[in-house]
Design an enzyme around this catalytic site. Structure first.
Site, short mmCIF file in Angstrom:
data_model
loop_
_atom_site.label_atom_id
_atom_site.label_comp_id
_atom_site.label_asym_id
_atom_site.label_seq_id
_atom_site.Cartn_x
_atom_site.Cartn_y
_atom_site.Cartn_z
N HIS A 101 -13.30 6.22 -0.01
CA HIS A 101 -14.52 6.91 0.41
C HIS A 101 -14.94 6.36 1.78
O HIS A 101 -14.97 5.15 1.99
CB HIS A 101 -15.65 6.67 -0.60
CG HIS A 101 -16.99 7.11 -0.11
ND1 HIS A 101 -18.05 6.25 0.08
CD2 HIS A 101 -17.45 8.35 0.23
CE1 HIS A 101 -19.10 6.92 0.51
NE2 HIS A 101 -18.77 8.20 0.61
N SER A 102 -15.24 7.27 2.71
CA SER A 102 -15.80 6.89 4.01
C SER A 102 -14.90 5.86 4.70
O SER A 102 -13.73 6.12 4.94
CB SER A 102 -17.23 6.37 3.80
OG SER A 102 -17.93 6.30 5.00
N PHE A 103 -15.43 4.69 5.03
CA PHE A 103 -14.64 3.65 5.69
C PHE A 103 -13.40 3.29 4.88
O PHE A 103 -12.33 3.03 5.44
CB PHE A 103 -15.50 2.41 5.93
CG PHE A 103 -14.77 1.25 6.53
CD1 PHE A 103 -14.47 1.25 7.89
CD2 PHE A 103 -14.37 0.16 5.76
CE1 PHE A 103 -13.78 0.18 8.46
CE2 PHE A 103 -13.68 -0.90 6.32
CZ PHE A 103 -13.39 -0.90 7.67
N GLY A 105 -11.61 5.24 3.22
CA GLY A 105 -10.60 6.25 3.49
C GLY A 105 -9.82 5.96 4.76
O GLY A 105 -8.60 6.19 4.82
N SER A 127 -14.02 11.64 4.26
CA SER A 127 -13.43 10.68 5.19
C SER A 127 -12.22 11.30 5.86
O SER A 127 -11.69 12.31 5.40
CB SER A 127 -13.02 9.42 4.42
OG SER A 127 -12.41 8.47 5.27
#
Length: 307
Positions: A101-103, A105, A127
């Site tokens: 998720h997000s960072f 990813g 992401s």
């Protein structure tokens, strides 16, 4: 699907904390949380996924219940990619899937291009696989300087961690991250704080503050090269009101479209993209919707856009 175990994997600076679900005999899936979050980020999603996989969610160094880096050692993007390799060694995994998720990813994407033979599926929750930002590339040297100065200032101050009441801590989290609902905020704080006599203190290392201080921004050319290295099947689940939409920056939109175009061109049938309603924490706020898509992808099915 209940939690199987909490694991502490030894590393030279202490341990990496993880939590595991599913079948020990199942194909492994390593789950990577976002910046300043922790492994509880996946508590709502993983129990809804197919039970014949083995899911492990890790806390990055300096986050959650994982050890902080040694004094004087900064947190750089490549360090987190290194941690994924260390976890795979500790768990004796030669081939596995990655979900971030997000960072998390972007860490998963970089690992998948550096160790392409090890990753069969790459799942990105709001992401992209690489940190691509032409505007920020111009600021990279400034960020490198700020990262060094930031650590020196923290070391010089020696201020004790702030002790905050549970409700004040929660409201502070919700104020700083408007995409996290109250229930999800409480879940992240369960693992992200430590109880002391007069309240709570944050677990995370204070050297981790602004993600841009640890990022490695890629040029378009390097992003294309990294994409060509990928051997994994890649799924991106984009939240309609995720970070790229909230920022409303034209350059961000252009880079998003460029990244998707490169992934489609290079990976062809190995790339799937789905956009669904929701915000940046779609995997926590609407886990059932995300689970249906992720579950189908893990089982090798064509992912249909969610209704």
């Amino acid at each position: 699907m209940g939690l199987l175990s909490e694991l502490k994997l030894a590393v030279p600076w202490g341990h990496i904390a993880t939590k595991a679900w599913g079948s020990l005999k199942g194909h492994p899936v390593l789950c990577l949380h976002g910046w300043l979050d922790n492994a509880n980020s996946f508590d709502r999603l993983i129990p809804l996924l197919p039970q014949d996989f083995y899911y492990v969610a890790m806390d990055f160094g300096g986050h959650g219940l994982s050890s902080h880096y040694a004094p004087g050692v900064p947190y750089y993007y490549q360090n987190f990619v290194n941690e994924v390799r260390r976890v795979s060694v500790a768990l004796k995994w030669n081939r596995f899937s990655l979900m971030g998720h997000s960072f998390g990813g972007t860490v998963a994407g970089m690992f998948s291009s550096v160790f392409p033979e090890m990753v069969d599926k790459l799942i990105l929750l709001d992401s992209l696989p690489f940190i691509l930002d032409i505007n920020e590339v111009n600021n990279v040297l400034t960020y490198k300087r700020q990262a060094i100065e930031h650590v020196l200032q923290l070391e010089a101050s020696q201020k004790p961690s702030m002790v905050i009441g549970p409700e004040e801590m929660l409201q502070g989290l919700l104020k700083n991250n408007t995409h996290v609902g109250e229930e999800c905020g409480k879940l992240l704080l369960q693992r992200g704080t430590k109880q002391v006599a007069s309240g709570l203190v944050l677990n995370r290392d204070r050297r981790i503050s602004w993600p841009e201080l640890g990022f490695d921004y890629l040029s378009r050319e390097l992003m294309q090269l990294a994409t060509q290295k990928l051997q994994a099947h890649v799924l991106i689940i984009k939240a309609a009101h995720g970070l790229s939409n909230v920022r409303k920056d034209q350059t961000d939109q252009e880079l998003l479209l460029f990244s998707i175009s490169v992934l489609r061109t290079v990976l062809k049938e190995r790339f799937q993209f789905v956009e669904i309603p929701g915000n940046h924490y779609i995997h926590m706020n609407k886990p059932q919707q995300v689970a249906e898509i992720v579950g189908a992808f893990l089982q090798g099915q064509e992912v249909a856009p969610a209704s």
